[in-house]
Design a protein around this motif. Structure first.
Motif, mmCIF file in Angstrom:
data_model
loop_
_atom_site.group_PDB
_atom_site.id
_atom_site.type_symbol
_atom_site.label_atom_id
_atom_site.label_comp_id
_atom_site.label_asym_id
_atom_site.label_seq_id
_atom_site.Cartn_x
_atom_site.Cartn_y
_atom_site.Cartn_z
ATOM 1 N N ILE A 1 0.840 -1.203 0.000
ATOM 2 C CA ILE A 1 0.000 0.000 0.000
ATOM 3 C C ILE A 1 0.871 1.247 0.000
ATOM 4 O O ILE A 1 0.619 2.205 -0.725
ATOM 5 C CB ILE A 1 -0.941 -0.008 1.235
ATOM 6 N N SER B 1 1.782 7.177 -6.421
ATOM 7 C CA SER B 1 0.730 8.103 -6.849
ATOM 8 C C SER B 1 0.955 9.509 -6.326
ATOM 9 O O SER B 1 0.505 10.477 -6.920
ATOM 10 C CB SER B 1 -0.642 7.632 -6.361
ATOM 11 N N VAL B 2 1.604 9.615 -5.182
ATOM 12 C CA VAL B 2 1.725 10.939 -4.587
ATOM 13 C C VAL B 2 3.011 11.636 -5.023
ATOM 14 O O VAL B 2 3.007 12.811 -5.334
ATOM 15 C CB VAL B 2 1.674 10.843 -3.039
ATOM 16 N N PRO C 1 -6.737 19.268 -10.341
ATOM 17 C CA PRO C 1 -7.827 19.512 -11.285
ATOM 18 C C PRO C 1 -8.358 20.933 -11.131
ATOM 19 O O PRO C 1 -8.170 21.581 -10.100
ATOM 20 C CB PRO C 1 -8.890 18.502 -10.886
ATOM 21 N N TRP D 1 -7.053 -1.837 -3.365
ATOM 22 C CA TRP D 1 -6.590 -0.481 -3.640
ATOM 23 C C TRP D 1 -7.107 0.001 -4.990
ATOM 24 O O TRP D 1 -7.577 1.117 -5.136
ATOM 25 C CB TRP D 1 -5.064 -0.478 -3.623
ATOM 26 N N SER E 1 -7.143 15.771 -6.333
ATOM 27 C CA SER E 1 -6.084 15.316 -7.231
ATOM 28 C C SER E 1 -5.821 13.835 -6.973
ATOM 29 O O SER E 1 -6.292 13.274 -5.985
ATOM 30 C CB SER E 1 -4.812 16.120 -6.981
ATOM 31 N N ILE E 2 -5.064 13.236 -7.872
ATOM 32 C CA ILE E 2 -4.779 11.806 -7.728
ATOM 33 C C ILE E 2 -4.022 11.545 -6.429
ATOM 34 O O ILE E 2 -4.273 10.561 -5.733
ATOM 35 C CB ILE E 2 -3.968 11.303 -8.937
ATOM 36 N N ALA E 3 -3.098 12.457 -6.110
ATOM 37 C CA ALA E 3 -2.306 12.269 -4.892
ATOM 38 C C ALA E 3 -3.224 12.250 -3.669
ATOM 39 O O ALA E 3 -3.106 11.378 -2.795
ATOM 40 C CB ALA E 3 -1.284 13.391 -4.768
ATOM 41 N N ALA F 1 -5.130 9.081 -3.637
ATOM 42 C CA ALA F 1 -4.314 7.927 -3.284
ATOM 43 C C ALA F 1 -4.176 7.820 -1.775
ATOM 44 O O ALA F 1 -4.238 6.724 -1.208
ATOM 45 C CB ALA F 1 -2.940 8.043 -3.931
ATOM 46 N N LYS F 2 -4.003 8.973 -1.126
ATOM 47 C CA LYS F 2 -3.874 8.939 0.321
ATOM 48 C C LYS F 2 -5.163 8.453 0.958
ATOM 49 O O LYS F 2 -5.154 7.591 1.852
ATOM 50 C CB LYS F 2 -3.520 10.335 0.847
ATOM 51 N N SER G 1 -5.552 4.781 0.365
ATOM 52 C CA SER G 1 -4.636 3.981 1.178
ATOM 53 C C SER G 1 -5.145 3.852 2.611
ATOM 54 O O SER G 1 -5.148 2.754 3.176
ATOM 55 C CB SER G 1 -3.250 4.606 1.182
#
Lengths: 175, 583, 507, 249
Positions: A15, A22-23, A31, B515, B548-550, B553-554, B557
């Motif tokens: 994970i 991704s980060v 966006p 995930w 955002s993707i970040a 993702a957090k 997770s």
């Protein structure tokens, strides 16, 4: 227990890797923020007022959603400023405007003052308008925007725009 | 163990019944609503949250509910399949595993209901106007939902508690029928819920301002409903398989004796095979879903594929690539189960090479991250070698070849414990090899030709024949294989002869899957951008931004960790419960 | 015997193709598609783009070619020259600095056209002026004099006599002479310190060829022409070529990705360009391109690069901006007016930064837009004694500029032998504009005006956004993290070791 | 020795990925190389640990290092070197402050649904080049339009996008990023004409966030070109480069 710890550590590592990727690895792209109401500068000329009115009419005010032939849920406004002068003399009129401009203002903030036959809320026998008060939370126009809309309606109706760009003493007294 | 099994069950029943009552209340509340247009909201239409991030709260609740729901829907499907196989093969092992899982499913069931109620509650509290609007359209479906729920609860308990009593003769078939009823109800539930979600993405049955035209079926059967139903159904099977596989892997690692080890090895293999089997058609369901998004709104499609979220698909590629690599590794390690496995070990490096190359092609992004020096050296964003790999045809080609080679691993694995004895075995193998080579050449040719040498109009046209080639070769090879191995010389499969490392592959599959589900759930919802109901009802709350993707993702997770912890807890609870009842 | 046959066939081959009607026809087809846009349908250098290009496209009907390797008394360039001019670098990798016609709008076509096609096009454009094959061979560089100190020293003297009249004392092309070419276009003598801007290479050989052949149609004569007053011997020409080549300042060639690193100065910031404090700072060079987007467009720029250094202390940042400008534009001065040949404005330079710094985001590079920019603009003297001026502008676009009072900004400049050196100082925490922080990246852009080239207001040359950073002296965090990681790794190792020991004991 | 093999194989692939940058001047971006290498290392590791024998062979030297008392000296050396190297790598990373921020600019970002220009609203989903149909209906008129488009190009665009339409015009190298090339099959060939129309009319300032509006030098041409001129110049850039616009049909 040892096994459990190993498995948990492994899962957390997986994970963690995905999160790291991704980060931090892929580029951070934020966006587009939702369209915010632009901070409108106080219009200085009649033309700017009409221009603002048009953008509010089609945008924030969402007037064009209903006041179109296609939607058919509300009267068309192409000649609204012309008709306004006659409306205040009609028997069904319950408001207290004394001239066309006042009528238009009233239609925006108290739509039920006059309901165009056939356009009332369902079950109200054309007594109650389905239109909300434009100052209410659902639309939330301020006084400048309301005046801009009136100016815009006057301009598309082809009558002289009687609204002054900045609120004059006269209009303030009326309100 | 403080809670006895019985008392646990009573709590579960009470939970389920109260959820049912809650659903009914929602229905009656909703059916009283007049038909209105979608309100234009202002920031004040959202109740104050006192520091709680409403977006995050609903997101978490929804994600938890979705994971549990997927688990709860998937496990009974898996259980039914296993039970059925057991009946056909007359193998008690399947029955035992199936029952073991249903027990887990029952605890998860009440947790699904709890998270569902939590989600509903948080939505009503945080987004009352949206819920009011949705309820005004979908009110009647809440009744269906409640009924399905009641039926599912009933069949679940009947299915579980009837396991022992209905294990013989025709009663077993009745039992299977109950299982079928359970799964039908569960799937029905999901379909109803999908209608609400898909309506928010691709609203139908309403006009531009959101006035409902009275045709509920049109609203339910909107653009995305069917593809979403299919996609989620298949994904659930794969997901269930992967979770069960992970469970087996863990039990395998901590097995006390050879017998237990063999049992869990077999269980891990069977369930992961189901998971991978379901994973194969998933991309195609995904294609359909995306195609429908495009056909509903090109804008939404471009936002999804080309815009802000383009990188999300690179992340997705990494995840799926990891899944495939893990699955292959598991199969390769499995060569050791059969006594002929040795002879195929040499091929592994070539298969691995091809799969790795495909993988790298797949996650080569279209927009490269360049330092200014690199950008200058290349003279822009385009790369002479990597540029073409960033395009869709290259990725389609890579995925298809990756599927084929994974299948090849599977084929070799199957042969690790048997040798064909039919006279035409050599020809059969040659035919398979020929088919395989032809398929790879064809897929590559299609990708290269359509991708780079024809009018751009036909770019995506290559994907359909490529997929067809892949599927055809897989089926054809399996048919040849089946005939070729009739009466083949077999050695026994030695279950339990797997290295511990291979079990981590199963764990990785389960974690990645969870995930991935979270991530894809995010993007599905995020492409609505600042709309509650796309194009109809705007989100005016302070949290209306698109994460955002970040950020996602957090969140995903953290969600995954919480969910996995609860799952571990459930497994522990169910095993503890069993030990208690065994005593 | 075999050799003779071979030679015979080669001769046959070479006779059979030059200037055949077929070649010309095929060349015309290519010409119409590729070349006519600039050089005109009839080759008169009057295509749609012609009036906007600087230098203007060649007029083929005159048959006059600037860059040829054949001697001054040979009208026609060699076939080799044609191939070079058309195909550019890809066909002639060995010629340095040659990518098409370097720093002009003429690209190298070698990647789009085959060698045969290049030959065909050459045949066609030769036919436009009725040129035949060159009779005289190209200038030989076999008598090369090596670029020794002595040779360069001799060259310097010759240069002073013969060349500085146009090219200036320091070779920066700044001698006050108004030049026009035979087609009527304004030309500026080459700035010899910018070797990278030479059209046809800046090796001594290239320069020797130029000095020997001259540049047709311009005031650059052939120094091998006995009719000239300034005839040089072959050796002298080599000497002067060696000297000219030595003037090159390759360190000033723009590197677009270079970051402007401001260095921390110990004391107060220098006010003179000669101050040794500047030596601490690294120079960053940027290309200038003309403003051809909005308003009055600068199609004929005379400036093409700018070099910047920066220093800072606790309160201020100082920029040293240096750029070569052939003229010091003094609007009251008659000589200046004569060179300008049009309305004359003062020279200027400007620094642009965003009004707000938010991550990587920057306003529109051309004077901002919805996101505003701050511009510090320096101008040379407009009237004698009026002094140089510096202003702070707040801009939301070319038409929405307001002048701000900003006492913290000072600037002074000096013109010397074709080079402006201007120091602009600004506050790190200005009244208007962003707070400039140590260590973070600051988007920055530059603009320059050459008043003698009628640059004023929006008509000027500029750079796009670049990055500047205030280089930190020493930063603590850079040691903390490595230390933490190092210790962590060590801890893992020791844990591993211990568990291995324990495992062994158990066994 | 399997450990050595493992390292050599990975080094081989690393070299392969670095080669284009070293020999051809077309570097594979560092970001991609690290991503690739991560998966290559893992794949090689997986392949080498399928069997217990293989896994043992691979890890034996490392295990011996820790467990074998006779290797204590080497172990101590390695145990000191590794943390130092790790710390050094982190140091290099954190002190890499003079590399300007990496900029990401999606070359073809998502267009808006509607574009307002020339006092009209264009729906990009249905917008078509009004002249495109002439390609079939009136080839003569069409080539005249292409020629007119060419004139527009060579009066406005050539300075940056170049006479070869390769994004290398006279002033191109002063711009960062370099102007977009139209030649090749990966720019306009991938796009619909309506998209190109939007890019020309609205320019860099009209880009959405992910398109990096501030990293584009493309001006908005709405004020200086007419709608017809924009359509014609689009005809020209496709025609000159031999590309065809993408179509959703």
């Amino acid at each position: 227990m040892n096994n459990f710890l190993k498995v948990a550590a492994f899962s957390l590592a997986v994970i963690g890797l995905y999160t790291f990727y991704s980060v931090w690895v892929i580029p951070p792209i934020n966006p587009e923020a939702p369209p915010k109401e632009a901070v409108v500068e106080e219009p200085a000329t009649v033309d700017e007022l009409v221009e603002l009115g048009e953008s509010v009419y089609n945008g924030k005010g969402a007037c064009s959603l209903c006041h179109t032939a296609a939607a058919g849920r509300a009267p068309l406004l192409e000649r609204a400023a012309v008709i306004a002068g006659q409306r205040i003399k009609e028997p069904g009129y319950k408001g207290n405007a004394t001239h066309a401009e006042g009528y238009l203002y009233e239609s925006l903030v108290n739509p039920s003052a006059y309901v165009v036959p056939g356009f009332g809320a369902s079950g109200s026998a054309d007594k109650v308008s389905p239109m909300p008060d434009v100052r209410g939370s659902s639309i939330g126009l301020n006084e400048t925007e309301i005046r801009a809309i009136i100016a815009y309606l006057q301009s598309i109706s082809g009558v002289e725009v009687t609204i002054a760009p900045a609120p004059t003493e006269e209009t303030k007294a009326k309100e | 163990m403080a809670l006895s099994n019985k008392r646990l069950s009573i709590i579960k029943v009470v939970f389920s019944l109260s959820f049912f009552a809650f659903l009914l209340a929602v229905y009656f509340f909703a059916s009283g609503q007049p038909v209105v247009s979608a309100p234009v909201l202002g920031a004040l239409d959202y109740p104050a949250t006192h520091g709680v991030n409403r977006r995050l709260a609903v997101w978490m609740a929804a994600q938890m509910h979705l994971w549990f729901a997927a688990f709860v829907l998937a496990v009974p499907i898996l259980v039914l399949i296993l039970e059925f196989i057991g009946v056909i093969k007359k193998d008690k092992r399947y029955d035992r595993v199936a029952c073991e899982f249903l027990r887990v499913s029952i605890t998860a069931f009440s947790l699904t209901a709890i998270t569902g109620a939590l989600l509903l509650l948080s939505l009503i509290v945080f987004y009352p106007q949206l819920m009011k609007y949705l309820a005004s359209i979908f009110g009647p479906t809440a009744l269906f939902y409640a009924l399905f729920f009641l039926f599912e609860s009933a069949t679940l308990y009947a299915y579980y508690y009837g396991w022992g009593r209905m294990s013989e003769g025709s009663l077993k078939w009745v039992h299977l029928l109950i299982g079928l009823g359970l799964n039908t109800a569960g799937t029905g539930l999901m379909f109803v819920a999908n209608a609400w979600v898909t309506f928010m993405m691709t609203p139908a049955g309403v006009d531009v301002s959101g006035v409902f035209n009275g045709n509920l079926w049109e609203a339910v059967n909107n653009h995305l409903w069917s593809p979403m139903n299919l996609h989620r159904f298949i994904a659930n099977i794969a997901y269930g398989g992967s979770i069960v596989g992970a469970y087996a892997a863990y039990r395998y690692l901590s097995a006390a004796n050879e017998k237990e080890r063999a049992h869990y090895d077999w269980m891990g293999y069977t369930s992961s095979l189901i998971a991978i089997g379901a994973l194969l058609p998933l991309p195609f369901a995904g294609y359909w879903l995306t195609a429908e998004i495009y056909s509903y709104s090109q804008q939404m499609g471009i936002t999804l594929m080309g815009g802000v979220f383009a990188w999300l698909f690179i992340v997705q590629a990494v995840l799926i690539g990891a899944l495939f690599l893990a699955a292959n590794y598991y199969l390769w390690c499995g060569f050791g189960r059969g006594s002929y496995g040795e002879r195929y070990l040499g091929y592994v490096k070539y298969i691995a090479f091809v799969i790795a190359i495909c993988f790298l092609v797949w996650f080569t992004p279209h927009t490269l991250i360049l330092t200014p020096t690199e950008a200058r050296a290349l003279g822009g964003q385009y790369h002479p070698y990597l540029g073409p790999l960033g395009l869709m045809p290259a990725k389609n080609t890579a995925v298809n070849i990756m599927l084929l080679f994974t299948f090849l691993s599977f084929l070799l694995y199957r042969r690790s414990h048997r040798t064909p004895t039919v006279a035409w075995a050599a020809y059969g193998k040659a035919a398979q090899a020929g088919l395989f080579t032809a398929a790879v050449i064809n897929i590559t040719f299609l990708g290269v030709y359509y991708g780079y040498f024809t009018n751009t109009l036909y770019k995506v046209a290559s994907s359909v024949p490529q997929v067809a080639t892949t599927l055809f070769v897989i089926v054809a090879c399996l048919v040849i294989e089946a005939f070729m191995h009739r009466g083949a010389e077999r050695t026994e499969f030695r279950w339990g002869r797997m290295p511990g490392r291979s079990q981590y592959a199963l764990l990785l599959i389960a974690v990645s899957f969870t995930w991935l589900m979270g991530l894809m759930g995010f993007v599905r919802s995020a492409i609505r951008q600042h709309w509650h109901v796309y194009g109809v009802m705007r989100d005016a709350s302070a949290e209306a931004f698109t994460p955002s993707i970040a950020y996602a993702a957090k969140v995903v997770s953290i969600g995954t960790i919480i969910f996995m912890s609860i799952i571990v807890f459930i497994f522990w609870l169910s095993s503890a419960g069993r030990e208690a009842s065994d005593e | 015997m075999i050799f003779r046959f071979l030679i015979f066939f080669l001769l046959l081959a070479s006779f059979s193709h030059p200037a055949l009607a077929d070649d010309i026809d095929r060349g015309k087809v290519i010409y119409d598609k590729r070349c006519s846009w600039c050089h005109g349908a009839e080759g008169a250098g009057d295509g749609p783009a012609a009036e906007f290009l600087n230098p203007p496209p060649r007029d083929f009907t005159l048959g006059l070619y600037k860059w040829k390797s054949t001697p001054f008394d040979e009208y026609t360039p060699s076939d080799e020259d044609f191939a070079r001019m058309i195909a550019g670098e890809s066909a002639h990798k060995k010629v340095s600095g040659w990518d098409g016609m370097s720093r002009t709008s003429m690209p190298g076509w070698g990647d789009l056209l085959s060698k045969d096609e290049v030959r065909e096009v050459a045949a066609y454009i030769k036919s436009l002026a009725g040129l035949e094959k060159a009779e005289k061979p190209s200038i030989s560089t076999s008598g090369k004099v090596s670029a020794s100190k002595e040779s360069i020293e001799r060259g310097r003297k010759i240069f002073k006599d013969a060349c500085s009249e146009c090219h200036g004392n320091e070779g920066r092309g700044d001698a006050a002479k108004k030049l026009r070419d035979d087609w009527g276009a304004r030309t500026w003598p080459r700035d010899l310190t910018k070797g990278w801007s030479f059209r046809a290479g800046n090796r001594p050989e290239d320069i020797y060829t130029r000095v020997t052949a001259g540049i047709n149609g311009t005031q650059m004569p052939s120094f091998a022409d006995p009719a000239s007053k300034k005839t040089m011997t072959e050796e002298e020409r080599w000497d002067v070529a060696n000297y000219a080549a030595s003037l090159d300042e390759p360190q000033r060639k723009p590197k677009p990705e270079s970051v402007l690193k401001a260095v921390r100065a110990d004391n107060s910031l220098p006010s003179a360009p000669e101050d040794a404090a500047w030596d601490k700072a690294e120079v960053s060079n940027y290309y200038l391109f003309p403003q051809i987007i909005a308003g009055e467009k600068a199609y004929t720029p005379s400036l093409d690069s700018i070099s910047v250094k920066a220093l800072y202390n606790d309160r201020e940042i100082a920029f040293l901006l240096e750029w070569d400008d052939p003229t010091n534009s003094m609007p009251w001065d008659d000589k200046s007016k004569e060179i300008a040949g049009g309305e004359l404005f003062p020279d200027g330079v400007a620094i642009q930064i965003p009004a707000d710094i938010k991550g990587n985001e920057r306003p529109y590079f051309g004077m901002g837009g919805a996101k505003p920019v701050i511009i510090w603009r320096w101008q040379s003297e407009n009237e004698p004694g009026a002094g140089q001026s510096v202003k702070t502008l707040f801009s939301k676009g070319p038409e929405r500029i307001t002048v701000k009072e900003e006492p913290g900004i000072t600037a002074s400049g000096r013109y010397d032998n074709g080079r402006w050196r201007v120091i602009i100082k600004a506050q790190l925490k200005p009244a208007t504009g962003p707070v400039i922080e140590e260590g973070s990246f600051l988007p920055i852009a530059f603009a320059a005006w050459d008043g003698s080239n009628q640059d004023h207001k929006g008509k000027h040359t500029m750079t796009g956004w670049q990055w500047a950073t205030l280089q930190k002296q020493a930063s603590k965090p850079s040691y903390i993290w490595p230390l933490i990681i190092g210790i962590l790794v060590l801890a893992v190792e020791i844990l591993w070791l211990m568990s291995a020991r324990r495992g062994k004991q158990a066994r | 020795m399997r450990l050595l093999k493992f390292i050599l194989i990975n080094l081989f692939f690393f070299g392969l990925l670095k080669a284009p940058g070293l020999f051809l001047g077309k570097p594979i971006p560092a970001s991609i190389v690290s991503m690739y290498m991560f998966f290559i290392v893992i794949t090689v590791l997986l392949v080498m640990t399928i069997t217990d024998k293989g896994a043992k062979g691979l890890f034996a030297p490392i295990a011996a290092l820790v467990e074998d008392p006779s290797k204590a000296l080497i172990r101590n050396i390695v145990f000191v070197i590794v943390p130092v190297v790790a710390a050094f790598v982190v140091y290099m990373q954190s002190n890499d402050a003079f590399a300007p921020p990496v900029e990401l600019r999606s070359a073809h970002p998502a267009p808006p649904a509607m574009v307002k220009a020339y006092g009209k609203t264009f729906d990009l989903a249905t917008l078509e080049n009004p002249y495109r149909r002439l390609a079939k209906e009136g080839p003569v008129a069409f080539s005249a339009l292409v020629r007119e488009g060419g004139e527009v190009y060579f009066k406005n665009c050539v300075f940056c996008h170049g006479p070869k339409l390769d994004g290398r015009g006279h002033y191109a190298n002063a711009l960062d990023p370099l102007p977009m090339p139209f030649s090749g099959n990966d720019t306009i060939a991938q796009l619909q004409e309506s998209y190109v129309f939007w890019r020309v009319v609205k320019g860099g300032p009209g880009l959405p966030r992910e398109g990096g509006p501030s990293i584009s030098s493309m001006p908005s041409w709405e004020a200086s070109l007419t709608e017809e001129e924009v359509w014609k110049v689009i005809l020209f850039i496709y025609d000159y480069t031999g590309n065809t616009p993408r179509s959703w049909k």
